[in-house]
Every structure is written in structure tokens, then in C-alpha cells.
Design a protein around this motif. Structure first.
Motif, PDB file in Angstrom:
ATOM      1  N   ILE A  27       0.657  -1.170   0.003  1.00 29.68           N
ATOM      2  CA  ILE A  27       0.083   0.166  -0.131  1.00 29.68           C
ATOM      3  C   ILE A  27       0.891   1.158   0.036  1.00 29.68           C
ATOM      4  CG2 ILE A  27      -1.938  -1.234   0.967  1.00 29.68           C
ATOM      5  CD1 ILE A  27      -0.986   0.039   3.759  1.00 29.68           C
ATOM      6  N   THR A  28       0.254   2.382  -0.201  1.00 33.38           N
ATOM      7  CA  THR A  28       1.061   3.594  -0.244  1.00 33.38           C
ATOM      8  C   THR A  28       1.607   3.994   1.400  1.00 33.38           C
ATOM      9  OG1 THR A  28      -0.879   4.902   0.138  1.00 33.38           O
ATOM     10  CG2 THR A  28      -0.210   4.474  -2.030  1.00 33.38           C
ATOM     11  N   ALA A  29       2.459   4.879   1.635  1.00 29.20           N
ATOM     12  CA  ALA A  29       3.076   5.270   2.911  1.00 29.20           C
ATOM     13  C   ALA A  29       2.026   6.298   3.464  1.00 29.20           C
ATOM     14  CB  ALA A  29       4.181   5.972   2.699  1.00 29.20           C
ATOM     15  N   ARG A  30       1.192   6.552   2.680  1.00 23.29           N
ATOM     16  CA  ARG A  30       0.071   7.687   2.878  1.00 23.29           C
ATOM     17  C   ARG A  30      -1.106   6.690   3.649  1.00 23.29           C
ATOM     18  NH1 ARG A  30      -2.496  12.348  -0.346  1.00 23.29           N
ATOM     19  NH2 ARG A  30      -1.508  13.840   1.446  1.00 23.29           N
ATOM     20  N   GLY A  31      -1.361   5.769   2.996  1.00 21.35           N
ATOM     21  CA  GLY A  31      -2.478   4.778   3.503  1.00 21.35           C
ATOM     22  C   GLY A  31      -1.891   4.156   4.764  1.00 21.35           C
ATOM     23  N   TYR A  32      -0.791   3.693   4.797  1.00 22.51           N
ATOM     24  CA  TYR A  32      -0.137   3.185   6.130  1.00 22.51           C
ATOM     25  C   TYR A  32      -0.432   4.290   7.301  1.00 22.51           C
ATOM     26  CZ  TYR A  32       2.226   0.893   9.798  1.00 22.51           C
ATOM     27  OH  TYR A  32       2.456   0.368  11.147  1.00 22.51           O
ATOM     28  N   ARG A  33      -0.025   5.514   6.958  1.00 23.15           N
ATOM     29  CA  ARG A  33       0.127   6.443   8.115  1.00 23.15           C
ATOM     30  C   ARG A  33      -1.292   6.734   8.448  1.00 23.15           C
ATOM     31  NH1 ARG A  33       3.854   8.958   5.028  1.00 23.15           N
ATOM     32  NH2 ARG A  33       2.579  10.127   3.724  1.00 23.15           N
ATOM     33  N   ALA A  39      -7.452   7.333  11.099  1.00 23.87           N
ATOM     34  CA  ALA A  39      -8.087   8.086  10.216  1.00 23.87           C
ATOM     35  C   ALA A  39      -8.682   7.070   9.193  1.00 23.87           C
ATOM     36  CB  ALA A  39      -7.159   8.836   9.144  1.00 23.87           C
ATOM     37  N   ARG A  40      -8.052   5.675   9.065  1.00 26.38           N
ATOM     38  CA  ARG A  40      -8.800   4.615   8.350  1.00 26.38           C
ATOM     39  C   ARG A  40      -8.481   3.371   9.092  1.00 26.38           C
ATOM     40  NH1 ARG A  40      -6.884   3.666   2.601  1.00 26.38           N
ATOM     41  NH2 ARG A  40      -8.655   2.451   2.575  1.00 26.38           N
ATOM     42  N   GLU A  41      -9.307   2.265   8.807  1.00 22.28           N
ATOM     43  CA  GLU A  41      -9.285   1.063   9.262  1.00 22.28           C
ATOM     44  C   GLU A  41      -8.929   0.060   8.154  1.00 22.28           C
ATOM     45  OE1 GLU A  41     -12.315  -0.119  11.607  1.00 22.28           O
ATOM     46  OE2 GLU A  41     -11.889   1.406  13.237  1.00 22.28           O
ATOM     47  N   PRO A  42      -7.792  -1.080   8.334  1.00 21.03           N
ATOM     48  CA  PRO A  42      -7.379  -1.607   7.083  1.00 21.03           C
ATOM     49  C   PRO A  42      -8.389  -2.766   6.921  1.00 21.03           C
ATOM     50  CG  PRO A  42      -6.221  -2.217   9.219  1.00 21.03           C
ATOM     51  CD  PRO A  42      -6.941  -1.041   9.539  1.00 21.03           C
TER      52      PRO A  42
END
Length: 68
Positions: A27-33, A39-42
Motif C-alpha cells: 500500500i502507499t505510505a500515506r495509506g499506512y500513516r 483515520a482509516r481502518e485496514p
């Protein structure tokens, strides 16, 4: 402890960067951050990859505690 804090704690314990974790997960680094910021749940597939990487159960990863 909530998921985002637990995720950061586990990552830091292994000495990994957010970018390294993102690459591992595909995934993107932003997605992981966003996971660490809460802000998001995987998705489940990502949770499974994380649990395998950290060698822990999904319950432990998401902060579930059954002792009451």
C-alpha cells in the motif's frame, strides 16, 4: 489500547519505518500513516498480513482483551 496506537507500538518495537510497513503491505505510505493516525481502518487481508508480520493474533493486534 486502540488499534492505531497498538500498530505504532508494534512497528516501533521492530524498528520499522512507516514506509517499510507500507511496502510490506503493498500500500502507499500515506495509506499506512492513516492506519496509525486512526483515520482509516485496514481491510481484513491487511490485518492478517500485519498479524503474521508481528507474530500476534488478530485479537491482540486490534486490542481485544477477553479477561473480565
Amino acid at each position: 489500547m486502540d488499534f492505531s496506537k497498538k500498530l505504532k507500538q508494534l512497528r516501533l518495537a521492530l524498528g520499522c519505518t512507516q514506509t517499510q510497513m507500507a511496502e510490506l503491505l503493498g500500500i502507499t505510505a500515506r495509506g499506512y500513516r492513516n492506519y496509525e493516525l486512526g483515520a482509516r481502518e485496514p481491510e481484513l487481508s491487511i490485518l492478517i498480513k500485519l498479524a503474521d508480520y508481528f507474530n500476534c493474533s488478530l485479537d491482540e493486534l486490534v486490542g481485544r482483551n477477553f479477561s473480565k
